[in-house]
Design a protein around this motif. Structure first.
Motif, PDB file in Angstrom:
ATOM      1  N   VAL A 302       9.984  77.739  10.113  1.00 27.28           N
ATOM      2  CA  VAL A 302      10.537  78.098   8.805  1.00 27.28           C
ATOM      3  C   VAL A 302      11.682  79.075   9.028  1.00 27.28           C
ATOM      4  CG1 VAL A 302      10.108  79.294   6.619  1.00 27.28           C
ATOM      5  CG2 VAL A 302       8.390  77.725   7.537  1.00 27.28           C
ATOM      6  N   GLY A 304      14.604  81.538   7.090  1.00 31.46           N
ATOM      7  CA  GLY A 304      14.882  82.203   5.819  1.00 31.46           C
ATOM      8  C   GLY A 304      16.116  83.078   5.904  1.00 31.46           C
ATOM      9  N   GLU A 332      20.160  82.063   9.825  1.00 29.08           N
ATOM     10  CA  GLU A 332      18.841  82.572   9.451  1.00 29.08           C
ATOM     11  C   GLU A 332      18.705  84.051   9.815  1.00 29.08           C
ATOM     12  OE1 GLU A 332      18.401  81.620  13.753  1.00 29.08           O
ATOM     13  OE2 GLU A 332      19.207  80.486  12.046  1.00 29.08           O
ATOM     14  N   TYR A 481      15.512  79.096   3.517  1.00 30.77           N
ATOM     15  CA  TYR A 481      14.812  79.489   2.301  1.00 30.77           C
ATOM     16  C   TYR A 481      15.139  80.954   1.981  1.00 30.77           C
ATOM     17  CZ  TYR A 481      12.012  75.299   3.174  1.00 30.77           C
ATOM     18  OH  TYR A 481      11.612  73.998   3.410  1.00 30.77           O
ATOM     19  N   TYR A 483      14.701  84.741   0.536  1.00 33.40           N
ATOM     20  CA  TYR A 483      13.603  85.669   0.234  1.00 33.40           C
ATOM     21  C   TYR A 483      14.207  86.994  -0.211  1.00 33.40           C
ATOM     22  CZ  TYR A 483      14.495  87.560   4.970  1.00 33.40           C
ATOM     23  OH  TYR A 483      15.082  88.093   6.100  1.00 33.40           O
ATOM     24  N   PRO A 490      10.105  84.366   3.155  1.00 31.69           N
ATOM     25  CA  PRO A 490       9.940  83.252   2.221  1.00 31.69           C
ATOM     26  C   PRO A 490       8.484  82.803   2.133  1.00 31.69           C
ATOM     27  CG  PRO A 490      10.951  82.486   4.269  1.00 31.69           C
ATOM     28  CD  PRO A 490      10.909  83.974   4.349  1.00 31.69           C
ATOM     29  N   GLU A 492       7.430  79.942   2.093  1.00 24.81           N
ATOM     30  CA  GLU A 492       7.200  78.790   2.973  1.00 24.81           C
ATOM     31  C   GLU A 492       6.550  79.207   4.287  1.00 24.81           C
ATOM     32  OE1 GLU A 492       9.949  77.508  -0.103  1.00 24.81           O
ATOM     33  OE2 GLU A 492       9.871  79.298   1.183  1.00 24.81           O
TER      34      GLU A 492
END
Length: 507
Positions: A302, A304, A332, A481, A483, A490, A492
């Motif tokens: 994942v 973020g 990221e 994603y 946050y 996040p 996720e």
């Protein structure tokens, strides 16, 4: 006259090895790392009497500074430490020198060699030199080549080179850089530094495991159900946008810091306490690590990126609003992933690693969660037992914590978790050294134990390069994603670990 020792745990604390006669040459001496970390660490070593009288620091950069200007800059950088130790600073500053050097100009290296000869005679350093490349990563290879061409690395017993991270950007570039550097110096002269390995708790993983019979027998898949490795920061990208945009959390933190922590946690016992024996075992375990789903990496990773947050009084910018960041950036600032280690000790045990900026708390730790008891004897009595956990705190408040079940007071048989804690500061009566203090001393001593070897670096890049390529080639499969700043990342990432009915530890 020395004060009497009152705490028995402090006996022998400062029986440290003393650095031999040495000239430490810092390239990039006008940079942030030199001001914030390197010279403060050297001053600490000086105050601890771990530097010899035959010692010198030669700062090098392109700026046309003099010895006096360099001393003034370092005095500004160490102002708070100097207030506490003015006499020590007066003595220490006599060892500071400066030489303008551009590593791309061969004639500058000739002048550097001549200056080093003068310092050798002045400070009696006998030609022992450690060259620290605190420069942009794009100059690591050319810097080593320039030093070798000037004949400054020809003596493997008296010359060393320390190289900062990141060592390469992917497997191929790391392999090429290793080849180039090893063509300039022997592997025994090359010290690839990762300051996380200088932290006491990281080193204590080895002692905890291999000096205590209560831990090593249960340090395997039969007793441990999962491992979490976390490194979280509350700060944002700050003034590193230029570097961070081309790096991201995966290259900046996961490939080096977190992967080295994983290697120390998961490695097999070395045959004896020897630098190469330890590094052999780290390399072996890194070669066995794999993504939990290599075919579908988006199911085990994942990514973020922090968005704005904070409060009305202290608003925090989102990453894309930071100065120097592309408004459409897909870099990221957070990564969480699930890994497996394909060997007998760890087969089937998930290793979860995560790191991020602008998270809720500054924290670095390793959490080993043990399997539940095979029979829940006290469920009928209202007990709700949790799994035992061993938490190794890297920062802040270095130490360890063990969580286990006890009976709650009263006539029933309810259980509840309690913690048994160990703190370096409380137990030994003084804080542990900052990472660079230990690592600079080890480099000058020629001890490579806590430095990464070429095969370790390549094994780590081999693991993550397919993921990096997937991000670059098919970014929609590994989306970013958002946050909110000062949260735990996040949602996720919670779903990622939740697939195994687990939760991230949130102290």
């Amino acid at each position: 006259m020395s004060m009497p020792v009152t705490n028995p745990l402090r006996i022998g604390l400062r029986q440290e090895r003393v650095v031999p006669p040495q000239c430490l040459v810092i390239f990039g001496a006008s940079g942030d790392l030199t001001h914030r970390k390197l010279v403060p660490a050297l001053f600490e070593l000086f105050k601890q009497r771990r530097l010899p009288s035959e010692f010198a620091i030669l700062g090098c950069a392109r700026r046309p500074w003099t010895d006096e200007i360099f001393k003034e800059k370092m005095e500004e950088a160490l102002s708070s430490q100097i207030k506490e130790s003015p006499k020590e600073w007066e003595l220490f500053s006599q060892n500071l020198f400066y030489e303008p050097v551009d590593l791309q100009q061969p004639e500058h290296l000739v002048k550097l060699g001549e200056r080093l000869e003068i310092i050798d005679k002045l400070k009696a350093t006998h030609g022992h030199r450690t060259f620290y490349l605190s420069v942009s990563p794009k100059f690591y290879g050319s810097g080593c080549r320039a030093l070798a061409a000037a004949g400054l690395l020809k003596d493997p017993k008296r010359s060393r080179v320390v190289i900062e991270k990141p060592f390469g950007r992917d497997f191929n570039s790391a392999q090429s850089l290793n080849s180039l550097v090893q063509g300039c110096a022997q592997e025994s002269q090359i010290f690839r530094i990762d300051h996380y390995l200088g932290k006491e708790t990281v080193q204590n993983i080895l002692v905890l495991r291999f000096a205590n019979t209560i831990f090593e027998p249960i340090w395997n898949r039969n007793y441990i159900s999962s491992v979490q490795i976390t490194s979280s920061e509350t700060v944002g990208v700050e003034d590193r946008a230029g570097y961070y945009e081309s790096s991201g959390a995966l290259r900046d933190m996961v490939q080096n810091h977190l992967t080295q922590m994983l290697a120390l946690t998961a490695m097999e016992p070395p045959g004896h306490f020897d630098p190469e024996a330890i590094r052999n075992e780290k390399a072996k375990v890194l070669q066995a690590v794999k993504l939990a789903n290599e075919e579908k990496p988006w199911e085990c990773c994942v990514r973020g990126q922090y968005s704005k947050g904070g409060s009305d009084e202290e608003p925090l910018l989102g990453y894309r609003d930071e100065p120097g960041v592309d408004p459409n950036s897909t870099t990221e600032t957070y990564v969480a992933m699930k890994l497996f280690i394909d060997n007998w000790r760890w087969q089937g045990v998930p290793f979860y690693v995560r790191t991020g900026k602008r998270l809720a708390k500054r924290l670095s730790e390793v959490v080993l969660t043990f399997r539940e008891a095979p029979v829940h004897l006290f469920d009928a009595a209202g007990g709700c037992p949790t799994s035992n956990q061993l938490i190794l705190r890297i920062q802040p408040n270095e130490g360890a914590e063990f969580s286990f079940e006890v009976k709650s007071p009263g006539s029933g048989m309810r259980s509840r978790p309690v913690n048994m804690e160990f703190s370096y500061d409380e137990s030994f009566g003084e804080p542990s050294d900052e990472g660079y203090v230990r690592l600079l001393a080890d480099a000058m001593l020629g001890d490579p134990t806590l430095f990464t070897r070429s095969d370790e670096v390549e094994a780590a890049w081999r693991l993550y390069t397919p993921l990096l390529e997937k991000i670059e080639d098919s970014p929609w499969e590994l989306p970013i994603y958002p946050y909110e700043s000062r949260t735990w990342g996040p949602t996720e990432s919670d779903l990622l670990i939740g697939k195994d009915q687990l939760l991230w530890r949130r102290p």
